[in-house]
Design a protein around this motif. Sequence first.
Motif, short mmCIF file in Angstrom:
data_model
loop_
_atom_site.label_atom_id
_atom_site.label_comp_id
_atom_site.label_asym_id
_atom_site.label_seq_id
_atom_site.Cartn_x
_atom_site.Cartn_y
_atom_site.Cartn_z
N VAL A 1 -8.52 11.52 -4.50
CA VAL A 1 -8.93 10.48 -3.56
C VAL A 1 -10.42 10.59 -3.31
CG1 VAL A 1 -6.72 10.32 -2.34
CG2 VAL A 1 -8.44 11.94 -1.56
N ALA B 1 0.90 5.41 0.79
CA ALA B 1 0.27 6.60 1.33
C ALA B 1 1.04 7.82 0.81
CB ALA B 1 0.28 6.59 2.85
N TRP C 1 -3.35 5.78 -1.24
CA TRP C 1 -4.11 6.58 -0.28
C TRP C 1 -3.51 7.98 -0.21
CZ3 TRP C 1 -7.99 3.54 1.79
CH2 TRP C 1 -7.83 2.15 1.64
N GLN D 1 -9.09 6.97 -0.22
CA GLN D 1 -8.53 5.99 -1.14
C GLN D 1 -8.64 6.50 -2.57
OE1 GLN D 1 -10.88 2.35 -1.62
NE2 GLN D 1 -9.01 1.13 -1.56
N HIS D 2 -7.60 6.27 -3.38
CA HIS D 2 -7.66 6.67 -4.78
C HIS D 2 -8.75 5.84 -5.49
CE1 HIS D 2 -6.49 7.58 -8.90
NE2 HIS D 2 -5.73 8.56 -8.43
N ARG E 1 -8.98 -2.67 3.61
CA ARG E 1 -8.88 -3.11 2.21
C ARG E 1 -8.39 -4.54 2.13
NH1 ARG E 1 -5.32 -4.28 -1.47
NH2 ARG E 1 -3.53 -3.84 -0.14
N THR F 1 -13.14 8.09 2.20
CA THR F 1 -12.27 6.97 2.59
C THR F 1 -10.79 7.30 2.43
OG1 THR F 1 -12.28 6.00 0.37
CG2 THR F 1 -14.05 5.33 1.89
N ASN G 1 -8.20 2.00 7.15
CA ASN G 1 -8.68 1.58 5.84
C ASN G 1 -7.66 0.77 5.06
OD1 ASN G 1 -11.06 2.77 6.47
ND2 ASN G 1 -10.86 4.50 5.08
N ILE G 2 -6.37 0.98 5.33
CA ILE G 2 -5.36 0.10 4.73
C ILE G 2 -5.61 -1.34 5.17
CG2 ILE G 2 -2.92 -0.54 4.82
CD1 ILE G 2 -2.24 2.44 4.74
N VAL H 1 -6.94 6.53 7.41
CA VAL H 1 -6.07 5.83 6.47
C VAL H 1 -5.50 4.57 7.09
CG1 VAL H 1 -3.95 5.98 5.10
CG2 VAL H 1 -5.52 7.92 5.18
N ASP I 1 0.86 -1.19 0.00
CA ASP I 1 0.00 0.00 0.00
C ASP I 1 0.89 1.23 0.00
OD1 ASP I 1 -3.12 -0.46 0.47
OD2 ASP I 1 -2.03 -2.06 1.50
#
Length: 400
Positions: A282, A104, A296, A288-289, A327, A286, A323-324, A320, A102
Amino acid sequence: MSSRRYHDVVIVGGGNAGLSLAGRLRRDGAKDVVVVEPARVHHYRPMLSYVAGGQATLDQLRRPQDRVTPSGVRWYVDEVVSVDPVTSTVHLAGGDEIEYGDLAVCPGSQVDWDAIPGSEAAVQTPHAATSYLPGSAVDTWTMLSTLTSGRAVFVVSDRHVPCAPVGLKPMFLALDHWRRTGVRDAIDVELLVEGDRLVDLDRADQRLRAEAAEQGVTVTFGATVTSVDAASRRLAVDVAGTGSASSELTYDALYLAPPHRAPAWVAGSGLASEGDGGFLRVDPSTLQHPEHPRVWGLGDVADLDALPSGGALRKQVPVVARNIAARRTGVPMRTYDGYSIAPVTTSRRSLLLAEFDRRGRPEPSVPVVDLVRPRLLTWAFDRYVEPQVYFRRLLQGKVS
């Protein structure tokens, strides 16, 4: 010789956003977190406005980068030149490549001097400065504290300026200084605001307007500075809704809270939104892209439909971090409501605090105390306590 490595979570940017997220991920159990940051000196950037107002020094807001990087986080002293989101690869200026699980993206934003032609040349003179660059923040106080007569013009853009209301701090700190030194009546003060308000919280906006009026500041809203002539010390200004050509305004001291843009590699990597400035695209909830789910964004570089500010990271970082993990495991994601915060001094010993979401609704951290009313205690906390919280706890992922 270049090399290619893999890391589970790669964070681009070692400022407030990047280190706070790295610390939070480590505290949540992440084993392999790296930060890519070329600077060897870390700045607590919110204090630059106090440097510009003569209430702090650069030494008080600087720390060696290796001392503030969270334990267990690897630091790459290098600069990102591009990201390939298809192969999940970060390319560094030194030639190395890092593959990520991931990514960021939080390298912050940078002053967009091209947005106001002549502004960069102006701040190289003794008559113009900004608090958004460390060296120029020092110059700001030198310029304001030595002014004894003439016209001081303060310009606050609304084009992605990090915590734009904080651009008012040097003005109010200077006004108090001029009163105390007996020169206030000899100085005309003009505030040019590109937007239609001083801050996106109604009560705080009304309070700041009243403070400016009481202190004799001429405020013009919808005012866009289109150019600066450093030699003649003149601004070209367009005012929305007037239907007239640009007017000119002379200055003896010029303070700029200037437009900002994202690093060029964000757009060059195909990660930017369609708006001006090349900011990271993003999902504003969220973070997120929308096209590259392993990417992110948070902090000043991200297009979040909210006021960018250091205080907003207190809500963005846990979103973030959570949410990582979400996901990867398929659990519901956490959302960010656009919370932001604007601490604005109204004198050298008082400060109001505006907290709000992206719709301008109040979101106070301490509901039982009216922090919109300027207070000595709020000023003392912002100036003296908050920096200690930042270095000792926030950068280690201990505040959320």
